[in-house]
Every structure is written in structure tokens, then in C-alpha cells.
Motif scaffolding. Sequence first.
Motif, PDB file in Angstrom:
ATOM      1  N   ASN B 424       0.832  -1.147  -0.068  1.00 14.28           N
ATOM      2  CA  ASN B 424      -0.175  -0.237   0.016  1.00 14.28           C
ATOM      3  C   ASN B 424       0.841   1.158  -0.006  1.00 14.28           C
ATOM      4  OD1 ASN B 424      -2.692   1.055   0.136  1.00 14.28           O
ATOM      5  ND2 ASN B 424      -1.902   1.808   2.161  1.00 14.28           N
ATOM      6  N   GLU B 443      -9.644  -5.858   3.904  1.00 16.18           N
ATOM      7  CA  GLU B 443      -8.926  -5.156   3.385  1.00 16.18           C
ATOM      8  C   GLU B 443      -9.633  -4.023   2.553  1.00 16.18           C
ATOM      9  OE1 GLU B 443      -8.072  -8.180   4.317  1.00 16.18           O
ATOM     10  OE2 GLU B 443      -6.189  -8.033   5.144  1.00 16.18           O
ATOM     11  N   TYR B 447      -8.355  -0.702   2.863  1.00 15.61           N
ATOM     12  CA  TYR B 447      -7.390   0.093   1.918  1.00 15.61           C
ATOM     13  C   TYR B 447      -8.102   0.914   0.858  1.00 15.61           C
ATOM     14  CZ  TYR B 447      -3.709  -2.435   4.404  1.00 15.61           C
ATOM     15  OH  TYR B 447      -2.920  -3.126   5.174  1.00 15.61           O
TER      16      TYR B 447
END
Lengths: 479, 479
Positions: B424, B443, B447
Amino acid sequence: MHGTGLDVVAALKASLGADSVLTEPADLAGYIHDWRERYTGPAACVVLPRTTAEVAEAVRICAARGVPVLPQGGNTSLCGGAVPGTQGQPPVIVALSRLRRIRSVDAANNTMVVDGGCVLAAVQEAAAAANRLYPVSLGAEGSCQIAGTIATNAGGTAVLRYGNTRENVLGLEVVLPDGSIWDGLKALRKNNTGYDLKHLFIGSEGTLGIITGATLKLHPLPSSHAVAWIGLANPSVALDLLGRFQSTCGARLSGFELINKLQLDLVIAHVPDRRNPLAGSHDWHLLVELADNGAEEELTSTLSRVLEEAMEAGLVEDAVIAASEAQRHTLWEIRHSVSEANKKAGVGLTTDCAVPVSAVPTFIEKAAEAMWAEVPGLPYIVVAHMGDGNVHFIPFFTYPQWEEVEDKEAMAHKMRHVVIDVSNQLDGTFSAEHGVGQTLMAEMTNYKSPVELKLMQAIKATIDPQNLFNPGRLIPPKG
Amino acid sequence: MHGTGLDVVAALKASLGADSVLTEPADLAGYIHDWRERYTGPAACVVLPRTTAEVAEAVRICAARGVPVLPQGGNTSLCGGAVPGTQGQPPVIVALSRLRRIRSVDAANNTMVVDGGCVLAAVQEAAAAANRLYPVSLGAEGSCQIAGTIATNAGGTAVLRYGNTRENVLGLEVVLPDGSIWDGLKALRKNNTGYDLKHLFIGSEGTLGIITGATLKLHPLPSSHAVAWIGLANPSVALDLLGRFQSTCGARLSGFELINKLQLDLVIAHVPDRRNPLAGSHDWHLLVELADNGAEEELTSTLSRVLEEAMEAGLVEDAVIAASEAQRHTLWEIRHSVSEANKKAGVGLTTDCAVPVSAVPTFIEKAAEAMWAEVPGLPYIVVAHMGDGNVHFIPFFTYPQWEEVEDKEAMAHKMRHVVIDVSNQLDGTFSAEHGVGQTLMAEMTNYKSPVELKLMQAIKATIDPQNLFNPGRLIPPKG
């Protein structure tokens, strides 16, 4: 909720500065007329934001007042897609010309990140400066902007090898209709984490947001080229040749353009310094290009070998291989002169259909028959990106002939209609690379399935619930 | 509106026939457990429709009763994406195994149309029978179904040259959540007529509909191959080599796979008949493949030339070029043996990140540092599709070491987390090719940006307003 044009202009000036908002008729002229002078309509104003944040601010100001937004790139649309129409509330035109930074080039990743307003040629040059190729190439590349090419999924002459614009975009930055900014600029080849949103905006013709930035895919810069001009009897032979070139040359085949005799004759007659590359006369002509990273002699010898075999098989009437870069250029110049020639010679009623590549010969034959059923014996021009199945079949009138047509609009409509009908019967499309714009809205309703239209309308309503972004364009309103 | 599992089973039996609806536990077993036996959950029943119309009928029956639908292909997901979970109402599993017709092959158009349930290997074979290549290739190809590869946008070892599954799909037929059928099977290279809907369904992991048919893009079948095994010092050198191969070989570069010493050692130790292709020991190894339609000698000589230049530049420690098809096969077998070796050797905590290709060396270095901050000195395996920036970085425990780990789930979570965090930070992704499934739902929330999640949620709600298709999968619920 709905305010006046004056409200929105005052608010835009207060927020972005008076020098970023054009309202004088003389200043607006270049933004509200398309370059062929076929479409125009009023606009509330033109906004020239300097940053993505300013684009977002302008959109929020319009959205709060219910004023339509028309995103505009280089204003090079062939179907009235970039200028206001005559119906509905005059839009605020958001022009991207000040967003012209090449943000970054990552040669090792074969990517670059650019502002939406970068001119396509500037993008190509920045890639070349890093010894890379941005492959999308088209006639308007000196003035069209990258965001416009993405919003219309522009095609061009390199699609056979490198795909459409869609295949060369890895990421996008988009200002959405509510003024929020989606940063989807990741420069990744693989990313399986939810819906691939960029594909919604590519080809959306400004109906879902404004593309303010893009991550583009670059390719190795080819170091060698080989080009041939081929005379042949008919499109079926061209199809056979395409198969031979594809199986022998694979990805090296980078151009496969078909034109008919009338097209070549018009170029020779109307554009200075254009000559028939072959000694004799042929009904059909192919321009074939190979490009590669190896030695030029290898490419040229591959090209001659395929041509020799095709000649032995009786497929090729005559052919010439360019012996120098100058000769290659001369051959491509013929292809690039078709628009100029046709405009000088008369009135060509352009179409932009694509059919399965295997159906190209049938499409041309049936389109001619359908046209002749309406106007017996009318000549037609064919300019085809044959390798993509994309045929510009153009019923052609000399100026004196066109003068004799009583209802010109009805004739233009009828010719387009019969050609598109043939494409539809062959599972083709009515717009391969030019898009829908204002010209083909009726075709969206006539040829797309109800299920498909309903899906598109639902997506439009979800992302642009106020219906402010290019209202009435691309997606026909629910009926 | 919401009925019971029994209602829906009875209605499905009445409509599709009892032999198309499985309810016995023994019959369900193969559908509710994933192949690695890591995930399972209850199902109302399994439906085995014979036609697209029957799929649509089954969906309408479920939709009318508010029963969730779980589309299933070959059940080869690596992240629990194809089997029921333990939460919510048990779904009706719609399995596509009876939809296995190759509908048509159009070699001249380089396309084929297939049923969604066709096994990937059968698709590859049908293409090869027409002297064409369907390039998507992956470990599960003998059992995974084409609709599953499309719904997950499967990657594999040919992405560098031919792209992901997404780039090899021209059209789709989809049964939508309301039971209507979208026929988007056109076999066109160019079609600019509205939003490109197929891209919504590709990679949607069954949350937007059931893919019952697909038009696939075919390629010329390469006739020659050249493969090298290269020993080198580190991933930075591999990046340099990648640039050299890309600029010299262009599209001929069809494989560029990186593994580290531990990975090679494990293959040699645990899989019979696998040997080090090189005499000495090297920290890193590359498998490089060129493929083309020309003569094999040309390819091989290009490969040796690039390698010689790289050796002179001090980039390559040692290298060998396969001298026969058998040797090529031997080299690829090492690469294909990694899963078997790693399973035998211990517990590898697999990750599936992609970063910009230029960031691969940094990613590997930082991921190792981040891992060692948690477990000092822990060995790691690297298997990377280096040309795509896709790195499987795998913290590795021998079985005895793993036994000593007290909280195994926490350790697995922590290792995945630290690796994904590094990805990331380098603008990478947490799932390159395996998808989200059940494993990576957290996730998605952690993210993806709020704007991106909101867009995905809006699309999901628009196309599946009852939230019946794989509810809770891929797109985190609003909240």
C-alpha cells in the motif's frame, strides 16, 4: 434548487476568479462551435480551472444550482459530442486546457501520469522522450486532449496492434457529479479488488464525470518498420491476406488499412503530390505495416516473404515495399489524405460501423446493395481499419450530384440508416470509434437492447442522480 | 417476500426438474467446500441448469423469494470466493457445469463464443483446434470454468504478453439479479455505443449476475519458443534485465518469472526429478520465455544476444538456454512445482500483492524488513510474475517452526497485514490476481478510498437492489 445562468456565473467567478470564467460571445465562440461548424448551442459560460480541486469546486457550484455541466477537451468530436446542443438549459462548459502537466513518467513501469488537458501529441512526445511509445494515434492528435480521447475511447490507426484508448489506460482521476474526486490513478497491471471503475468512465462521453488525470500504459518504442502497398481484387482477398500476416507476423502487424479504387482516385485527383504507388489500376488497395524492435532487414524480408507466397497463391495483383523512411512516409500520406480529398471532391455521407473481421467483405457488398436499392449506381468510398473490422463505408456524391438532391437531410439520414442496418444484421455496431455524441442518439434507442439500455440508464441515474452531466447525450432518457 | 429454503427448493424442482436440484448432503459436499478445505457453509441446494434460460428461471425463483444466489464455476478459488460462508441465509448455489458448449469459433475474426461452464482447458483446446491461442493459462485450468475466470478476472503466467482475462473477453451473456438476460456477446474489436457493461461483470466475483456465455479473443498460435534460466544477484538486476528484454524483444517477451533461492531449494528438496538448472548457487533466479510466429533459431539467437550483453554488463551470474522442447518443459516444471514444494515443506503465508514493476525490488526488501520486525530472521519465499509487478511474498515456517507458533491465526493475519501495508505504501494493491473472496473483505474496507467504496456500493445497489448475489462478498456493506 435550479438557479439561473447568472447565479452560477457569479458564483464561479467568485470562487475561481474572473479570469477563469469566460462569458463574452467572442470568447465563447471556440467552445460552442464544433470544428466542422455543424453543431452549436448556447452555454452559460466557459470555466477554465487550473487544478483538479478547481474542477471539483466548479462542479459543486453547478451541482448546487442544478446547472448542467459539459466537459470539453480539444473540441475535436466528429459527432457533436463536445459542444452544447440546442435543447435544455445552457450548460457550464468545463474546459480542461489549463490542466496540462505531465505529472510523472515511470519508464521502468512503462507508465506515465498526465493531466486530463494534455494534448495527445504532447503525451506522445513525453513518452518518446523516455524512449517509450504511447500508441494511440489519430488525425486530431495535435489538438485533441487526453481526457477527451479517454471519454470517447478513441480509436485510430494503431488499434490492431495496441488496442483502443481503453486498453492503454491503467488508471483515472475523475471529478464526479457531486464534486467529489475519485483518485484511481494506480499504475498497476493487475488489481483484483472490486469493480474496475475506470472502465465505466472510459467511453462515457462526459455523462458520468470529468476526467482530470490518467495513468497511461506505455510500450517499447519500435525501432524498425516495414510498409507495403498492395493492389488486390476484392475485400475477400484482403481478409485472406490478414490471416496470413497475423499467423506469420503475430504482434508485429501494426497496420492493415483497406481503401477502394474510388478513394485512391480521389486522393490522387485532389491532393497535390499524391501518386498511385503501383503502375497499374486495381479495384482495392491495402496499406500494411509491420513494426518491431529488431533489425529492419528482418522485418522487410518477412514482409516480402508473405507477399511472395500470397502472389503465388494468386491473392495479390501487385505490390511495392517501401525502401526508405521517405517512401514509407509517402505511402502513409496517401492514407492520411483521405479526409482532405473527400472534402474537396464532394459530399461523403460517412459511417463508422464495425463488424466481425470475418464479415467485412459481406458488409461492404451488402451495404453497397442496400445503398443502390435507394440510389441506383451511387458510387461509394471505402476506408477501413480492416484489422479491427471497422469500415467507413461512405456513399459519395460529387458537388453537382449533391445539388440535385432535393431533401439533403433525408438523404443523409437514409444513407446512414441503410448502412447501419446492414451492420446490425451482421452483429455489428453503428459506432466503432467516433462515438455517439449528438449524431447517433436515435440509433442508441433503435439498436441497443432494452436490457442494455436499462442497465446504462440505471448506472447513469446512480452516478449522476440530478442528470446534470451532458443530459440527453449518449444514454437515451427512460421512456 | 422472504421465504424459506424449502419453498425455493420445491419451486426450483417444479420448474427445472428434480434431477437439476441437489439437496442431499453427500451431493452438496463438492459444492460447499473449497478445494483446500479451508472454507465451508450451508446451502439451500445446488441447481444445475442446462441452458441460459434455466439459469434465468432459477434466478427469478430465488429473487421472488428473497433467497441469496451463489454462482459457482469450477470451485477453484484461492480465497473462499466460490463456496457459502457461515453468515446469513444459506444461498442457492447455481453451478454452471452443464453449460459446456463451445458455441462457435470464428478463426478469421480471432474469436470464439462459449458457454460459461466450459472448463478453461476445453476452451484452450477448442482454440488450438482452430490453430488459435486462448492465452489465459493457470494452475487450475483443468477444472476451473471460463465464467469463473471471468468473474474473478483470472491472471496466470501469460499476463505479461496477453493481459489478464479482462483483456481477452470481447463480450458477455449475463443473467442479471432480476432474472433478465443481457446478451452482450458481440464479437467486435471496436464498439463505442455507451458504457462498456462487460467490464462491470468481469472481476465482480458473482455479486452482479451470473455469466452464462462469453465471446473470447483469440490470438495466432505461436510457433516458436525460447526459454532461459538465469541466476542473478538481486531483484534490482531482474528489473534491469526486464527493461533490456522489453526494449529488444517487444511483444515476443511472454514470460518473466522471478523466484528466490529458498523457493528453488524447496522445489529441489521436495519434488522428485527437479534439479538446479545451473551449476552454481545463486540468490535469485529468472525464467524468461520468448514466443513468436517466426523461426525458432531467430528467437534463440535474440535470447542469447540479450543474455550475452547482460553478462558483459555484469548483470547475469550464469544462464542456460533450453536446447529442446524437453528442456524448455523441464525449466517450466520447476516454476510449476512451487505450490507442491511449499505445501510439502511447511506453512507459507501466501500474499498476492502487485506494485508498479519499478517498485518490485523495493517491495521485496521492505516486506522482508517489515516481516523481520515481527519475527526476526524468518525466511521468506518469493514467486513473482515480475513483468506484471505481481509478487507472491510468502513468510515461510517449517512445520516444526509453525508448531511453536502459539496463536496461528493471529500470526497469519499479522504477516499478511505487514506485507500488504508495504504494498500500500508503494501504491500497490492487496490482491493482484486471486481476488477478494472471503479472505480479504477487511482489506477492502481498510485500503479502498471512501469515494471508491461508495461508487462500488452504489453500483451494487443499482444492479442487485435486493442484495441477493453473494451478499457481503467483495463490496463491504454501507455503514
